[in-house]
Enzyme design. Structure first.
Site, short mmCIF file in Angstrom:
data_model
loop_
_atom_site.label_atom_id
_atom_site.label_comp_id
_atom_site.label_asym_id
_atom_site.label_seq_id
_atom_site.Cartn_x
_atom_site.Cartn_y
_atom_site.Cartn_z
N ASP A 9 -8.99 15.88 86.56
CA ASP A 9 -10.20 16.86 87.21
C ASP A 9 -10.53 17.56 86.10
OD1 ASP A 9 -9.42 15.85 89.67
OD2 ASP A 9 -8.98 17.55 90.61
N LYS A 107 -10.96 11.40 94.41
CA LYS A 107 -10.02 11.99 95.44
C LYS A 107 -11.05 13.18 96.21
CE LYS A 107 -7.91 15.30 92.40
NZ LYS A 107 -8.47 16.30 92.98
N CYS A 152 -4.55 20.95 91.55
CA CYS A 152 -4.57 19.27 91.34
C CYS A 152 -3.49 18.73 90.37
CB CYS A 152 -6.03 18.86 91.19
SG CYS A 152 -7.05 18.95 92.54
C1 VGL Z 1 -9.04 21.91 92.61
C2 VGL Z 1 -9.17 23.42 93.98
C3 VGL Z 1 -10.09 22.41 94.82
C4 VGL Z 1 -8.43 21.35 91.24
C5 VGL Z 1 -9.84 20.89 93.37
O1 VGL Z 1 -8.78 20.43 90.70
O2 VGL Z 1 -7.08 21.73 90.86
N1 VGL Z 1 -8.83 22.90 92.95
N2 VGL Z 1 -10.54 21.26 94.52
#
Ligand code: VGL
Ligand code: ZN
Length: 199
Positions: A9, A107, A152
């Site tokens: 991410d 995702k 994540c």
């Molecule tokens: C994430 C919160 C919501 C992350 C993704 O990538 O850690 N955190 N969505």
């Protein structure tokens, strides 16, 4: 032994100026680009939500980011709108070297379920295909970096262990959301207890 790097991410919304910015998140970008030289196989995950995603506080009356709700029997933290499909915030950072990423696993695409892990949704109901992909390529060891350490990255690493991979974390190449102070250290501890090795 065959190893793979999983970049979690590294998207504009999780970087300074983004909708769910992780403090100092941009500090890890040069490091992640550098690490890539040691890998023949590199994959990335991408948080990729529809606008009506249930993890967005704005999709619930009277809720605000940081509140916790029950979502299909699972505790769900509510977030600001982030990583919406097709938006600039969902794109990888322009400073991330993406030239050697062989596949991206998206995702959080189901409006009614969140997915922190790059392997499975939070209810472990569906998978992204990442485990199958790595197994088919005979990967035994996975190395993880990216954002965010307390969500994540942590859940991806914990699932990697459950899938049977030798799992390593580049602890210098991740940063935490830190909704509560100390969440970073807590996450590192949790991962180490699960058998994840720290680099
Ligand atoms: C994430 C919160 C919501 C992350 C993704 O990538 O850690 N955190 N969505
Ligand atoms: Zn998300």
């Amino acid at each position: 032994m065959k190893k793979a790097l999983i970049i979690v991410d590294v998207q504009n919304d999780f970087l300074p100026g983004g909708a769910l910015a992780v403090t100092d998140g941009d500090a890890i970008l040069p490091l992640i680009n550098e690490i890539q030289k040691d890998f023949e196989l590199i994959v990335a995950t991408q948080d990729y939500h529809p606008p009506n995603h249930a993890s967005f506080a704005s999709n619930h009356p009277d809720k605000k980011p940081g509140d916790i709700i029950d979502l299909q029997g699972i505790k769900q933290v509510l977030w600001p709108v982030h990583c919406v499909q097709g938006s600039g915030g969902a794109e990888f950072s322009p400073e991330l070297d993406t030239t050697n990423i062989t596949r991206v696993f998206r995702k959080g695409t189901d409006p009614n379920l969140d997915s922190y892990s790059g392997f499975f949704d939070n209810g472990h109901r569906r998978d992204t295909g990442l485990e199958r992909y790595l197994v088919e390529l005979e990967v035994t060891d996975v190395y993880i970096c990216g954002l965010a350490a307390d969500y994540c990255v942590k859940f991806t690493a914990l699932d990697a262990v459950k899938c049977g991979f030798n799992t390593w974390l580049y602890r210098g190449a991740t940063r935490a959301v830190n909704l509560k102070p100390g969440d970073f250290d807590k996450s590192i501890h949790e991962m180490a207890s699960a058998g994840i090795k720290m680099l």
